[in-house]
Design a protein around this motif. Structure first.
Motif, PDB file in Angstrom:
ATOM      1  N   THR A  78       0.808  -1.179  -0.225  1.00 49.19           N
ATOM      2  CA  THR A  78      -0.197   0.090  -0.065  1.00 49.19           C
ATOM      3  C   THR A  78       0.781   1.249  -0.054  1.00 49.19           C
ATOM      4  N   GLY A  79       0.279   2.414  -0.202  1.00 47.78           N
ATOM      5  CA  GLY A  79       1.086   3.572  -0.191  1.00 47.78           C
ATOM      6  C   GLY A  79       1.628   3.935   1.168  1.00 47.78           C
ATOM      7  N   GLY A  80       2.650   4.175   1.111  1.00 51.50           N
ATOM      8  CA  GLY A  80       3.388   4.443   2.443  1.00 51.50           C
ATOM      9  C   GLY A  80       4.310   3.464   2.979  1.00 51.50           C
ATOM     10  N   CYS A  81       3.907   2.107   2.494  1.00 49.77           N
ATOM     11  CA  CYS A  81       4.958   0.988   3.015  1.00 49.77           C
ATOM     12  C   CYS A  81       6.091   0.822   2.434  1.00 49.77           C
ATOM     13  N   ARG A  82       7.034   0.085   2.852  1.00 46.38           N
ATOM     14  CA  ARG A  82       8.681  -0.412   2.293  1.00 46.38           C
ATOM     15  C   ARG A  82       8.348  -1.687   1.851  1.00 46.38           C
ATOM     16  N   VAL A  83       8.730  -1.854   0.591  1.00 45.61           N
ATOM     17  CA  VAL A  83       8.337  -2.854   0.022  1.00 45.61           C
ATOM     18  C   VAL A  83       9.706  -3.536  -0.107  1.00 45.61           C
ATOM     19  N   ILE A  84      10.005  -4.751  -0.369  1.00 46.80           N
ATOM     20  CA  ILE A  84      11.074  -5.632  -0.801  1.00 46.80           C
ATOM     21  C   ILE A  84      10.834  -6.384  -1.917  1.00 46.80           C
ATOM     22  N   TYR A  85      11.394  -6.256  -3.061  1.00 51.79           N
ATOM     23  CA  TYR A  85      10.813  -6.913  -4.168  1.00 51.79           C
ATOM     24  C   TYR A  85      12.062  -7.539  -5.064  1.00 51.79           C
ATOM     25  N   SER A  86      11.953  -8.232  -6.089  1.00 50.42           N
ATOM     26  CA  SER A  86      12.844  -8.700  -6.966  1.00 50.42           C
ATOM     27  C   SER A  86      12.446  -8.480  -8.594  1.00 50.42           C
ATOM     28  N   VAL A  87      12.964  -8.120  -9.325  1.00 49.56           N
ATOM     29  CA  VAL A  87      12.671  -7.937 -10.833  1.00 49.56           C
ATOM     30  C   VAL A  87      13.577  -9.046 -11.578  1.00 49.56           C
ATOM     31  N   ASP A  88      12.713  -9.903 -12.308  1.00 48.48           N
ATOM     32  CA  ASP A  88      13.253 -10.918 -13.026  1.00 48.48           C
ATOM     33  C   ASP A  88      14.332 -11.873 -12.361  1.00 48.48           C
ATOM     34  N   ASP A  89      14.026 -12.274 -11.033  1.00 47.90           N
ATOM     35  CA  ASP A  89      14.762 -12.938  -9.992  1.00 47.90           C
ATOM     36  C   ASP A  89      15.951 -12.428 -10.001  1.00 47.90           C
ATOM     37  N   GLY A  90      16.222 -11.079 -10.083  1.00 43.33           N
ATOM     38  CA  GLY A  90      17.512 -10.453  -9.964  1.00 43.33           C
ATOM     39  C   GLY A  90      17.775 -10.042  -8.550  1.00 43.33           C
ATOM     40  N   THR A  94      14.457  -2.737  -2.294  1.00 48.33           N
ATOM     41  CA  THR A  94      13.874  -2.044  -1.637  1.00 48.33           C
ATOM     42  C   THR A  94      13.462  -0.658  -1.870  1.00 48.33           C
ATOM     43  N   GLY A  95      12.308  -0.212  -1.421  1.00 47.17           N
ATOM     44  CA  GLY A  95      11.836   1.100  -1.868  1.00 47.17           C
ATOM     45  C   GLY A  95      10.569   1.540  -1.095  1.00 47.17           C
ATOM     46  N   LEU A  96      10.316   2.626  -0.712  1.00 47.55           N
ATOM     47  CA  LEU A  96       9.121   3.263   0.086  1.00 47.55           C
ATOM     48  C   LEU A  96       8.356   3.747  -1.188  1.00 47.55           C
ATOM     49  N   LEU A  97       7.062   3.050  -1.045  1.00 46.49           N
ATOM     50  CA  LEU A  97       6.017   3.404  -2.135  1.00 46.49           C
ATOM     51  C   LEU A  97       5.409   4.907  -1.668  1.00 46.49           C
ATOM     52  N   ALA A  98       5.450   5.548  -2.456  1.00 45.14           N
ATOM     53  CA  ALA A  98       4.793   7.118  -2.110  1.00 45.14           C
ATOM     54  C   ALA A  98       3.938   7.468  -3.298  1.00 45.14           C
ATOM     55  N   HIS A  99       2.804   7.986  -2.928  1.00 47.20           N
ATOM     56  CA  HIS A  99       1.758   8.651  -4.039  1.00 47.20           C
ATOM     57  C   HIS A  99       2.269   9.952  -4.291  1.00 47.20           C
ATOM     58  N   ARG A 100       2.789  10.750  -3.524  1.00 51.34           N
ATOM     59  CA  ARG A 100       3.206  12.208  -3.955  1.00 51.34           C
ATOM     60  C   ARG A 100       4.797  12.294  -4.332  1.00 51.34           C
ATOM     61  N   ALA A 101       5.215  11.271  -4.659  1.00 52.06           N
ATOM     62  CA  ALA A 101       6.636  11.122  -5.026  1.00 52.06           C
ATOM     63  C   ALA A 101       6.905  11.326  -6.606  1.00 52.06           C
ATOM     64  N   ARG A 102       7.704  12.072  -7.044  1.00 51.30           N
ATOM     65  CA  ARG A 102       7.896  12.165  -8.600  1.00 51.30           C
ATOM     66  C   ARG A 102       9.040  11.096  -9.041  1.00 51.30           C
ATOM     67  N   THR A 103       8.667  10.703 -10.256  1.00 50.54           N
ATOM     68  CA  THR A 103      10.027   9.916 -10.932  1.00 50.54           C
ATOM     69  C   THR A 103      11.150  10.687 -10.762  1.00 50.54           C
ATOM     70  N   GLY A 104      12.327   9.960 -10.579  1.00 55.38           N
ATOM     71  CA  GLY A 104      13.766  10.480 -10.580  1.00 55.38           C
ATOM     72  C   GLY A 104      13.927  11.131  -9.163  1.00 55.38           C
ATOM     73  N   GLN A 105      13.102  11.118  -8.040  1.00 53.03           N
ATOM     74  CA  GLN A 105      13.581  11.607  -6.702  1.00 53.03           C
ATOM     75  C   GLN A 105      14.347  10.707  -6.247  1.00 53.03           C
ATOM     76  N   ALA A 106      15.045  11.085  -5.073  1.00 51.49           N
ATOM     77  CA  ALA A 106      15.820  10.467  -4.242  1.00 51.49           C
ATOM     78  C   ALA A 106      15.754   8.928  -4.242  1.00 51.49           C
TER      79      ALA A 106
END
Length: 150
Positions: A78-90, A94-106
């Motif tokens: 959900t928005g505001g959670c920290r998610v740990i994930y893998s893309v293509d089994d790579g 980890t990242g913080l999912l945010a509704h108000r963030a802009r692409t390219g932010q920190a």
């Protein structure tokens, strides 16, 4: 209790005129569902090539999720959670999912209004899903863990 409802969505046409087949609903908090609708409206207004792909993913997510009030599911992205994930089994990411963030932010912030964020929101731990990329290739994303905001 299962997060998937037995209710089927009817067939509908998306922005490109393609017909989408029925799918099962998953749940999403009301606030996140409303935010997805706002993100879709912004994509529709932007009318840029990159917005078309994002609009497709957002529309699918909106149609495939059922908004639910007063929900607490520790394994739901959900928005505001920290998610740990893998893309293509790579490598694990980890990242913080945010509704108000802009692409390219920190680093470490995943905007919901991005192909990655729009795909992740509403997923559950252990779930895998197709990940549409800006170069129009498709990968696979896996949710490994979710840490809800305290």
């Amino acid at each position: 209790m299962s997060s998937i409802s037995d209710t089927q969505l009817s067939v509908f046409q998306d922005h490109s005129g393609l017909t989408t087949r029925p799918c099962k609903w998953s749940i999403l908090p009301d606030a996140d569902h409303r935010q997805l609708q706002r993100h879709l409206e912004l994509c529709d207004a932007a009318r840029q090539p990159a917005s078309t792909l994002l609009a497709y993913v957002l529309q699918h997510k909106i149609m495939a999720t059922k908004p639910v009030g007063n929900i607490h599911a520790s394994d739901l992205v959900t928005g505001g959670c920290r998610v740990i994930y893998s893309v293509d089994d790579g490598p694990i990411q980890t990242g913080l999912l945010a509704h108000r963030a802009r692409t390219g932010q920190a680093s470490g912030v995943i905007p919901v209004c991005s192909l990655l964020g729009a795909t992740l929101i509403g997923m559950r731990v252990g779930q895998r899903a197709p990940l549409l990329r800006e170069d129009k290739t498709i990968g696979t994303i896996s949710v490994l863990s979710v840490v809800q905001p305290s």
